[in-house]
Each structure stands twice: as C-alpha cells, then as structure tokens.
Design a protein around this motif. Structure first.
Motif, PDB file in Angstrom:
ATOM      1  N   LYS A 190       8.772 -31.682  12.869  1.00 14.21           N
ATOM      2  CA  LYS A 190       9.300 -32.388  13.840  1.00 14.21           C
ATOM      3  C   LYS A 190       8.470 -32.514  15.016  1.00 14.21           C
ATOM      4  O   LYS A 190       8.994 -33.447  15.652  1.00 14.21           O
ATOM      5  N   ALA A 191       7.392 -31.857  15.014  1.00 13.92           N
ATOM      6  CA  ALA A 191       6.666 -32.136  16.316  1.00 13.92           C
ATOM      7  C   ALA A 191       5.158 -31.680  15.690  1.00 13.92           C
ATOM      8  O   ALA A 191       5.079 -30.826  14.674  1.00 13.92           O
ATOM      9  N   THR A 192       4.193 -32.178  16.435  1.00 16.66           N
ATOM     10  CA  THR A 192       2.745 -31.897  15.767  1.00 16.66           C
ATOM     11  C   THR A 192       2.271 -30.541  16.043  1.00 16.66           C
ATOM     12  O   THR A 192       2.486 -30.062  17.259  1.00 16.66           O
ATOM     13  N   ALA A 193       1.780 -29.819  15.160  1.00 15.08           N
ATOM     14  CA  ALA A 193       1.209 -28.276  15.716  1.00 15.08           C
ATOM     15  C   ALA A 193       0.041 -28.592  16.333  1.00 15.08           C
ATOM     16  O   ALA A 193      -0.694 -29.111  15.988  1.00 15.08           O
ATOM     17  N   LYS A 194      -0.046 -27.666  17.510  1.00 16.18           N
ATOM     18  CA  LYS A 194      -1.144 -27.763  18.238  1.00 16.18           C
ATOM     19  C   LYS A 194      -1.877 -26.517  18.320  1.00 16.18           C
ATOM     20  O   LYS A 194      -1.242 -25.366  18.709  1.00 16.18           O
ATOM     21  N   ARG A 212       4.383 -38.705  12.376  1.00 12.92           N
ATOM     22  CA  ARG A 212       3.623 -38.166  13.494  1.00 12.92           C
ATOM     23  C   ARG A 212       2.535 -37.318  12.645  1.00 12.92           C
ATOM     24  O   ARG A 212       2.295 -37.161  11.496  1.00 12.92           O
ATOM     25  N   ARG A 213       1.475 -37.064  13.505  1.00 13.74           N
ATOM     26  CA  ARG A 213       0.126 -36.482  13.115  1.00 13.74           C
ATOM     27  C   ARG A 213       0.749 -34.719  12.877  1.00 13.74           C
ATOM     28  O   ARG A 213       1.706 -34.526  13.440  1.00 13.74           O
ATOM     29  N   ILE A 214       0.088 -34.246  11.767  1.00 13.60           N
ATOM     30  CA  ILE A 214       0.619 -32.797  11.465  1.00 13.60           C
ATOM     31  C   ILE A 214      -0.178 -31.716  12.195  1.00 13.60           C
ATOM     32  O   ILE A 214       0.741 -30.713  12.942  1.00 13.60           O
ATOM     33  N   LEU A 215      -1.444 -31.863  12.501  1.00 13.19           N
ATOM     34  CA  LEU A 215      -2.069 -30.670  13.041  1.00 13.19           C
ATOM     35  C   LEU A 215      -3.094 -31.233  14.179  1.00 13.19           C
ATOM     36  O   LEU A 215      -3.824 -32.402  13.856  1.00 13.19           O
ATOM     37  N   TYR A 216      -3.217 -30.531  15.270  1.00 14.89           N
ATOM     38  CA  TYR A 216      -4.160 -31.023  16.280  1.00 14.89           C
ATOM     39  C   TYR A 216      -4.754 -29.640  16.941  1.00 14.89           C
ATOM     40  O   TYR A 216      -4.179 -28.778  17.464  1.00 14.89           O
ATOM     41  N   MET A 217      -6.075 -29.922  17.217  1.00 12.86           N
ATOM     42  CA  MET A 217      -7.112 -28.991  18.000  1.00 12.86           C
ATOM     43  C   MET A 217      -7.789 -29.671  18.704  1.00 12.86           C
ATOM     44  O   MET A 217      -8.710 -30.607  18.250  1.00 12.86           O
ATOM     45  N   ASN A 218      -7.814 -29.540  20.052  1.00 16.00           N
ATOM     46  CA  ASN A 218      -8.813 -30.269  21.012  1.00 16.00           C
ATOM     47  C   ASN A 218      -9.378 -29.315  22.146  1.00 16.00           C
ATOM     48  O   ASN A 218      -8.356 -29.100  23.102  1.00 16.00           O
ATOM     49  N   HIS A 244     -17.657 -26.534  29.326  1.00 17.83           N
ATOM     50  CA  HIS A 244     -18.595 -27.184  28.159  1.00 17.83           C
ATOM     51  C   HIS A 244     -17.859 -27.336  27.057  1.00 17.83           C
ATOM     52  O   HIS A 244     -17.968 -26.888  25.852  1.00 17.83           O
ATOM     53  N   CYS A 245     -16.496 -28.083  27.083  1.00 17.58           N
ATOM     54  CA  CYS A 245     -15.447 -28.152  26.218  1.00 17.58           C
ATOM     55  C   CYS A 245     -15.913 -28.565  24.998  1.00 17.58           C
ATOM     56  O   CYS A 245     -15.426 -28.581  23.722  1.00 17.58           O
ATOM     57  N   ARG A 260     -11.167 -31.624  17.914  1.00 18.55           N
ATOM     58  CA  ARG A 260     -12.346 -31.807  18.704  1.00 18.55           C
ATOM     59  C   ARG A 260     -12.736 -30.407  19.159  1.00 18.55           C
ATOM     60  O   ARG A 260     -12.039 -29.715  19.595  1.00 18.55           O
ATOM     61  N   GLY A 261     -14.116 -30.173  19.040  1.00 14.55           N
ATOM     62  CA  GLY A 261     -14.701 -28.903  19.416  1.00 14.55           C
ATOM     63  C   GLY A 261     -14.363 -27.706  18.469  1.00 14.55           C
ATOM     64  O   GLY A 261     -13.670 -27.745  17.619  1.00 14.55           O
ATOM     65  N   GLY A 262     -15.024 -26.578  18.854  1.00 14.55           N
ATOM     66  CA  GLY A 262     -14.667 -25.388  18.015  1.00 14.55           C
ATOM     67  C   GLY A 262     -15.359 -25.388  16.655  1.00 14.55           C
ATOM     68  O   GLY A 262     -16.445 -26.188  16.567  1.00 14.55           O
ATOM     69  N   ARG A 263     -14.721 -24.979  15.617  1.00  9.21           N
ATOM     70  CA  ARG A 263     -15.468 -25.334  14.123  1.00  9.21           C
ATOM     71  C   ARG A 263     -13.849 -25.477  13.407  1.00  9.21           C
ATOM     72  O   ARG A 263     -12.782 -25.079  13.851  1.00  9.21           O
TER      73      ARG A 263
END
Length: 269
Positions: free
Chosen positions: A6-10, A34-40, A52-53, A89-92
C-alpha cells in the motif's frame, strides 16, 4: 503468498545489511500503482549519514527468493525516476533467485529506465550482482519502460549470472540525446547502461524476445569516455529486435566502449 504494497517500502540509511528473503513463497505486488522498494543514500528523508552519500558502504541490500510483480514508477521524478520494482542509489545491492514480472516505469524520456531495477552509484564502484533471476519469462510478463525493460543504470557495473531476460520492452522514442521533436528513449530492450568507466558481464544467461524501439533490442551500452567493457560468456541471445540501430555483427546489441564486445562461447542471432 502475495503481499500487496500500500506504500513503497524504504530502506533507512542507518541500516547495515538488509536481507529480504521470500523463501521462494512470497510475491510483493505494487498493484500497478507504485514502486515496490526504494533505497537512496542521498535522500535525507531516509537519514543522511555522510556528505559523501554517493559513495558510502552502507546500507547493503540483498533481495532473494522473491517475486516482484506489477511495480510502477511512472511519474516518479526523484533522481530521474525509473526502477518500477526496485530503485537504488548508493550502498550496495544484490538480486538472487528472484523473478520480476509486469513492472513499469515512464514510457518516454531519454535516460529514464529500469522497469524492474534502476541503480545509480555503488560503493567504490563495485558491481551490482544479479544471480539466477528472471525478468519477464513469458509473453505478457516482461517489463516496459522508456529504456531498459528490465535493468537500467548510469555509471554502474553489473555482473549478471545464470539469469533469464525475455519479453521486455523499451518503448520510448527518439533515443538519447532525444532527436528533435521527440521525447527521447527507446533503447535497451532488456538492459540499458550509460556512463563513463563501467563494466557489464553477462554469463550463463538467456536473453531473448526483447525489443527496443530505438537501439539495442537486448543491450544498450554506452561508455561516454569509451573506457567501459561488455563481456558475454556462455549465453544465448536470440530474437532481440532493435527497430532503430545496433552494432554491426552483434545482433540485439548497441555498444560504444573500449574496443568491441567480448563474446565467449555464446550465440548471438
């Protein structure tokens, strides 16, 4: 089990290792809304942990043994959009033994892409691993986006192993940069990659029946400074239609990089 989002998991940027494991039994659905999963790591709303994000070690995200269905990033504007199922975006990030079906992102735009997965920046420029995963798999199940019907990135390296890409579509029009009077896009039916120094390795995989309205029915690869390399090993490419352009001698592929694509023990037709 299907879990309807019901919302994008972040992913919070204060996390270290995040593993989402569906045990081969779970589908996450975006309902086509909606988008399912987001990491930024550069999104302050998820906690900005460093100046240095664009080059930080954490979080490290793994998704495995899971199905991602009907994600839709259409209309998302942050970081250029894209990533109908997963945006990073970022991390791995690493994808293992997972399936992606009927995901979507914007239908036009010169650089927006990744109906299934869109990745920008990885720690120390280490590659994204995609292992034993399926994108599409049958008619009607493929991803659709302006570019990159399955995967898309800028300046990011990929290692794709033992995976299947079929029936994905790049539906934009006008390529990149967009031709006059067009909205741009339409390249990389399955995989769209752009940037300077980066590498793509595809091994033990099947890439078939993908289409691009412009270039690279299977793979679009542009290294702007011509330092990037593309290597295909023990893989089969077939019936990937490039309606506009592709590199002579490499059906389904448009390549601008260091030398020519390296094709080892593989079939391209």
């Amino acid at each position: 089990m299907t879990i309807v989002m019901k919302a994008t998991a972040k992913v919070r940027n204060t996390s270290k290792r995040v593993v989402l494991d569906g045990g081969g039994k779970v589908t996450l659905s975006g309902e086509g809304k909606r988008r399912i999963l987001y990491m930024n790591t550069c999104d302050k709303a998820q906690v900005w942990t460093t100046s240095h994000c664009d080059d930080q070690q954490w979080p490290q995200l793994t998704v495995q043994n899971m199905r991602f269905a009907d994600g839709n990033a259409t209309g998302e504007r942050a970081e250029g959009g894209g990533g109908g199922a997963i945006f990073v975006r970022g991390g791995r990030v690493k994808v293992v033994n997972s399936a992606f079906v009927r995901n979507r992102c914007d239908a036009t735009g010169p650089d927006v892409g990744g109906a299934a997965v869109r990745v920008l920046d990885q720690w120390r420029d280490l590659p994204v691993y995609v292992v034993k995963s399926t994108f599409g798999g049958a008619a009607g199940l493929g991803g659709v986006c302006s570019n990159g019907g399955a995967l898309s990135s800028i300046g990011v390296s990929w290692v794709v192993l033992n995976s299947v890409f079929t029936h994905n579509k790049a539906v934009g029009r006008g390529a990149n940069p967009a031709r006059g009077g067009t909205p741009g896009g339409g390249s990389g039916g399955a995989i769209y990659t752009d940037g300077n120094r980066f590498t793509v390795r595809i091994a033990g995989s099947v890439v078939s029946d993908n289409t691009a309205r412009e270039g690279g029915g299977a793979v679009f690869f542009v290294s702007n400074d011509r330092t990037g390399t593309l290597r295909i090993e023990q893989s089969t490419f077939r019936r990937n239609r490039s309606a506009g352009f592709e590199t002579k001698g490499f059906p389904g592929i448009f390549f601008l990089g260091a030398g020519r694509p390296q094709v080892v023990s593989s079939s391209l037709r």
